[in-house]
Design a protein around this motif. Structure first.
Motif, PDB file in Angstrom:
ATOM      1  N   ASN A   3       0.844  -1.188   0.000  1.00 10.25           N
ATOM      2  CA  ASN A   3       0.000   0.000   0.000  1.00 10.25           C
ATOM      3  C   ASN A   3       0.886   1.247   0.000  1.00 10.25           C
ATOM      4  O   ASN A   3       1.606   1.505   0.964  1.00 10.25           O
ATOM      5  CB  ASN A   3      -0.893  -0.030   1.242  1.00 10.25           C
ATOM      6  N   PRO A   4       0.848   2.053  -1.065  1.00 10.09           N
ATOM      7  CA  PRO A   4       1.739   3.222  -1.146  1.00 10.09           C
ATOM      8  C   PRO A   4       1.435   4.290  -0.094  1.00 10.09           C
ATOM      9  O   PRO A   4       2.324   5.026   0.313  1.00 10.09           O
ATOM     10  CB  PRO A   4       1.515   3.752  -2.562  1.00 10.09           C
ATOM     11  N   ILE A   5       0.190   4.373   0.362  1.00  8.23           N
ATOM     12  CA  ILE A   5      -0.136   5.359   1.404  1.00  8.23           C
ATOM     13  C   ILE A   5       0.562   4.974   2.701  1.00  8.23           C
ATOM     14  O   ILE A   5       1.161   5.821   3.370  1.00  8.23           O
ATOM     15  CB  ILE A   5      -1.661   5.469   1.593  1.00  8.23           C
ATOM     16  N   TRP A   6       0.524   3.695   3.048  1.00  9.29           N
ATOM     17  CA  TRP A   6       1.188   3.242   4.269  1.00  9.29           C
ATOM     18  C   TRP A   6       2.701   3.373   4.134  1.00  9.29           C
ATOM     19  O   TRP A   6       3.389   3.767   5.066  1.00  9.29           O
ATOM     20  CB  TRP A   6       0.816   1.806   4.591  1.00  9.29           C
ATOM     21  N   GLN A   7       3.238   3.031   2.957  1.00 14.94           N
ATOM     22  CA  GLN A   7       4.670   3.160   2.733  1.00 14.94           C
ATOM     23  C   GLN A   7       5.111   4.611   2.892  1.00 14.94           C
ATOM     24  O   GLN A   7       6.095   4.906   3.561  1.00 14.94           O
ATOM     25  CB  GLN A   7       5.041   2.688   1.325  1.00 14.94           C
ATOM     26  N   ASN A   8       4.355   5.521   2.288  1.00 18.72           N
ATOM     27  CA  ASN A   8       4.715   6.932   2.346  1.00 18.72           C
ATOM     28  C   ASN A   8       4.600   7.461   3.775  1.00 18.72           C
ATOM     29  O   ASN A   8       5.420   8.264   4.215  1.00 18.72           O
ATOM     30  CB  ASN A   8       3.825   7.747   1.394  1.00 18.72           C
ATOM     31  N   PHE A   9       3.587   6.992   4.510  1.00 16.21           N
ATOM     32  CA  PHE A   9       3.441   7.374   5.912  1.00 16.21           C
ATOM     33  C   PHE A   9       4.690   6.973   6.698  1.00 16.21           C
ATOM     34  O   PHE A   9       5.248   7.759   7.460  1.00 16.21           O
ATOM     35  CB  PHE A   9       2.195   6.716   6.526  1.00 16.21           C
ATOM     36  N   GLY A  10       5.159   5.759   6.475  1.00 14.31           N
ATOM     37  CA  GLY A  10       6.368   5.285   7.149  1.00 14.31           C
ATOM     38  C   GLY A  10       7.587   6.103   6.773  1.00 14.31           C
ATOM     39  O   GLY A  10       8.424   6.436   7.618  1.00 14.31           O
TER      40      GLY A  10
END
Length: 186
Positions: A3-10
């Motif tokens: 999930n790119p949203i979760w990756q970017n959040f991290g």
């Protein structure tokens, strides 16, 4: 694909921790190529998910100056220290990072309540990370919200209550890696 949203959040959380600027509000922008097909109907609340041709317009929305030139220069100096010129060293760091991510994604035994819970790079407790995931997907209710549902028999991660198009069910918190589901009794 993760999930790119979760990756970017991290990535944003790691960047804030590294730069020691936790209070700075950063915007999450995920830009896909113009050939990508985006299938969501409503905009996301926690990130801008767009095609690359809209990137300039999204960036222009943020006109407030939040960092001085000196602060930007300090940030650039800090980030330049992270860049590698040695290709072997760069490859070793990348391999170690991918191994770390994959080990988190594999079916490791979940932490039990009496064991300390530590996140691998973000210095955040597991419960805070779960809260951020729930914020991104409000249809997920965690074990602490519904009482103990137990652990997945396939991968031993915690089970969570979910809502789907056919009603409520219990599923593995490691979805989509683990697709274990159990029909909820009425």
């Amino acid at each position: 694909m993760y999930n790119p949203i979760w990756q970017n959040f991290g990535h944003i959380q790691s960047l804030k921790t590294y730069l020691e600027i936790e209070e700075l509000e950063m915007q999450s922008i995920i830009a896909f190529s113009s050939d990508a097909t985006l299938k969501f109907k409503e905009p996301f609340e926690t990130a801008h998910v767009i095609k690359v041709n809209k990137l300039k317009n999204v960036i222009k929305k943020y006109v407030d100056i939040v960092l001085s030139e000196a602060e930007l220069k300090d940030i650039n100096v800090s980030l330049e220290q992270l860049s590698f010129t040695d290709k072997k060293q760069k490859r070793r760091v990348k391999t170690a990072h991918l191994k770390s991510v994959k080990s988190k994604q594999s079916g490791q035994k979940p932490d039990r309540p009496n064991q300390p819970k530590v996140d691998f790079k973000l210095n955040k407790s597991v419960s805070e990370k779960i809260e951020s995931v729930v914020e991104l997907n409000p249809s997920i209710r965690t074990v602490s919200q519904v009482g103990s549902l137990g652990y997945c028999p396939r991968c031993t991660r915690e089970l969570v209550e979910r809502k789907g198009k056919f009603g409520e069910f219990v599923g593995c918190s490691a979805f989509p890696k683990c697709r274990y589901t159990l029909k909820k009794e009425a």
